[in-house]
Design a protein around this motif. Structure first.
Motif, mmCIF file in Angstrom:
data_model
loop_
_atom_site.group_PDB
_atom_site.id
_atom_site.type_symbol
_atom_site.label_atom_id
_atom_site.label_comp_id
_atom_site.label_asym_id
_atom_site.label_seq_id
_atom_site.Cartn_x
_atom_site.Cartn_y
_atom_site.Cartn_z
ATOM 1 N N UNK A 16 -10.245 -9.201 4.464
ATOM 2 C CA UNK A 16 -10.938 -8.421 5.490
ATOM 3 C C UNK A 16 -11.062 -6.969 5.002
ATOM 4 N N UNK A 17 -12.244 -6.585 4.560
ATOM 5 C CA UNK A 17 -12.424 -5.255 3.959
ATOM 6 C C UNK A 17 -12.109 -4.155 4.975
ATOM 7 N N UNK A 18 -12.627 -4.303 6.210
ATOM 8 C CA UNK A 18 -12.427 -3.232 7.205
ATOM 9 C C UNK A 18 -10.948 -3.051 7.523
ATOM 10 N N UNK A 19 -10.225 -4.169 7.692
ATOM 11 C CA UNK A 19 -8.793 -4.066 8.036
ATOM 12 C C UNK A 19 -8.010 -3.460 6.877
ATOM 13 N N UNK A 20 -8.301 -3.892 5.659
ATOM 14 C CA UNK A 20 -7.576 -3.367 4.500
ATOM 15 C C UNK A 20 -7.917 -1.895 4.254
ATOM 16 N N UNK A 21 -9.183 -1.525 4.456
ATOM 17 C CA UNK A 21 -9.578 -0.125 4.242
ATOM 18 C C UNK A 21 -8.861 0.775 5.239
ATOM 19 N N UNK A 22 -8.754 0.316 6.475
ATOM 20 C CA UNK A 22 -8.056 1.117 7.482
ATOM 21 C C UNK A 22 -6.585 1.301 7.098
ATOM 22 N N UNK A 23 -5.949 0.200 6.689
ATOM 23 C CA UNK A 23 -4.528 0.273 6.302
ATOM 24 C C UNK A 23 -4.357 1.175 5.076
ATOM 25 N N UNK A 46 0.785 -1.246 0.000
ATOM 26 C CA UNK A 46 0.000 0.000 0.000
ATOM 27 C C UNK A 46 0.816 1.295 0.000
ATOM 28 N N UNK A 47 2.072 1.224 0.384
ATOM 29 C CA UNK A 47 2.825 2.472 0.545
ATOM 30 C C UNK A 47 2.826 3.294 -0.749
ATOM 31 N N UNK A 98 -6.623 1.327 -3.719
ATOM 32 C CA UNK A 98 -6.616 -0.113 -3.416
ATOM 33 C C UNK A 98 -7.905 -0.695 -3.980
ATOM 34 N N UNK A 99 -7.766 -1.695 -4.833
ATOM 35 C CA UNK A 99 -8.922 -2.366 -5.445
ATOM 36 C C UNK A 99 -9.049 -3.738 -4.796
ATOM 37 N N UNK A 109 -4.712 4.862 5.986
ATOM 38 C CA UNK A 109 -3.490 5.319 6.683
ATOM 39 C C UNK A 109 -2.397 5.626 5.671
ATOM 40 N N UNK A 110 -2.350 4.831 4.595
ATOM 41 C CA UNK A 110 -1.312 5.030 3.567
ATOM 42 C C UNK A 110 -1.723 6.116 2.566
ATOM 43 N N UNK A 111 -2.922 6.681 2.723
ATOM 44 C CA UNK A 111 -3.372 7.760 1.837
ATOM 45 C C UNK A 111 -4.063 7.280 0.569
ATOM 46 N N UNK A 112 -4.458 6.007 0.525
ATOM 47 C CA UNK A 112 -5.099 5.466 -0.684
ATOM 48 C C UNK A 112 -6.622 5.430 -0.530
ATOM 49 N N UNK A 113 -7.309 5.603 -1.648
ATOM 50 C CA UNK A 113 -8.750 5.366 -1.688
ATOM 51 C C UNK A 113 -8.982 3.859 -1.830
#
Ligand SMILES: Cc1ncc(COP(=O)(O)O)c(C=O)c1O
Length: 372
Positions: free
Chosen positions: A155-162, A135-136, A141-142, A165-169
């Protein structure tokens, strides 16, 4: 009110006396539009149509959750919806993180077009949240969960949070479960994207896609992309979709129950080396699926010995229509490796459970496995 009630009621036209319960499609290219166009709701049909508006309200309601109201935009196909997110968000020099096992046309679009226009495409598997490692610096993120056709779960919630944090939609291709089965915006995604050609409309007779989001600036970008590229849905398709969506709660409940029973049955058969369905407790993503899905979806995959065994099974089945696509009221199946492009065995079958009687389906599948 329960989801099913809300969905069914959302397909009705406003209750004006003398008007039909379900108004017909509005066929128009230009609309009467004298003077200032910004004061007129409908001017030209590449930008808007009243039948779309009704469908978009119905989909938006399904995509809405606690504490937010979603909005939705409909497209001529699922791929038109995917392309809208890529096209509206990604610019040369940006990075997008895709599942290496994503629906193949989305992967090809990213690699053959966006990569060649200067977007860096990074790939990692859906399983084990492996995309989190890449993600950096990413812009987008698709996610696709469960993935088509390997039924991997992340895990959608965990990946969305990460990703945030990295500045990605974050965009989730939510085609297999539909928003009634899984609501990505509630789990933190910025976009919920789907091919509504599948279970959402369920009658195997229209192409349709949508993008849902909370943020109005993002909506404006996706809307502009649709108008400029002309990825416009026909009014007849929009109307058929409204009719079909009214039965989504019934169809999804039945087809997902059938998928679960078929998956369980296949695990008892010696001819089947692997069954991939997130509803099975043995599936590696089962715990996450339980947490984030209301239904495990109508699609499952399984593996037979080889190409000949898979072709024989499909030829002998009377009730599984040998066809691509999924999510219809009619059960269907196909030997997925015939298309190429996915890392799967020659005997890999993707099966879409329809709404037929489960005893008939199980009897048919058993005889097709027995048949030599
Ligand atoms: C997961 C997924 N996303 C997107 C699409 C593209 O949808 P459409 O065929 O409506 O363009 C499909 C089609 O099979 C799909 O399975």
């Amino acid at each position: 009110m329960h989801e099913a009630t809300k969905i069914i009621r959302s397909t009705l036209t406003r209750a004006d006396a003398g008007e039909p319960l379900h108004a017909g499609p509005v066929f128009a290219a230009p609309y009467h539009a004298p003077g200032d166009p910004s004061a007129i709701p409908y001017t030209y049909a590449r930008s808007h149509n009243p039948t779309w508006t009704h469908l978009e309200k119905s989909i938006a309601q399904m995509e809405s959750g606690e504490g937010y109201r979603a909005s939705a935009l409909v497209f001529a196909s699922g791929m038109a919806a995917c392309a809208a997110v890529f096209g509206a968000i990604l610019r040369p020099g940006d990075e997008v993180v895709l599942p290496s096992n994503a629906y193949y046309a989305a992967r090809v679009l990213a690699q053959e077009y966006f990569a060649k226009m200067g977007v860096e495409v990074r790939l990692a598997p859906t399983a084990n949240n492996a995309q989190a490692e890449l993600l950096e610096g990413a812009k987008l993120l698709w996610i696709e969960t469960p993935s088509n056709p390997t039924m991997d779960v992340c895990d959608i919630a965990a990946l969305a949070e990460a990703a945030h944090k990295a500045g990605a939609l974050v965009a989730v291709d939510n085609t297999t479960p539909t928003p009634l089965g899984q609501r990505p915006l509630s789990l933190g995604a910025d976009f919920s994207v789907a091919s509504d050609t599948k279970a959402m409309t369920g009658h195997s007779d229209i192409l349709l896609g949508h993008v849902a989001m909370r943020d109005l600036e993002l909506r404006q970008k996706i809307d502009q992309w649709r108008t400029l590229t002309g990825a416009a849905l026909g009014p007849m398709e929009a109307w058929l979709a409204l009719r079909s969506i009214a039965t989504l709660p019934l169809r999804l409940e039945r087809s997902c129950q059938n998928a679960q029973r078929i998956a369980e049955f296949l695990t008892t058969r010696p001819e089947v080396s692997q069954v991939l369905y997130p509803g099975l407790p043995t599936h590696p993503g089962h715990e996450i699926a339980v947490k984030q899905m209301q239904y495990f979806g109508p699609v499952l995959s399984f593996v037979l010995r080889d190409k000949a065994a898979a072709e024989n099974f499909l030829a002998k089945s009377q009730l599984l229509t040998d066809a691509t696509s999924f999510g219809g009221i009619t059960s269907s199946a196909e030997r997925r490796a015939r298309w190429g492009g996915d890392q799967i065995a020659e005997g890999f079958i993707r099966l879409s459970a329809g709404c037929e009687n489960i005893d008939d389906l199980l009897a048919d599948i058993a005889q097709a496995l027995d048949a030599k």
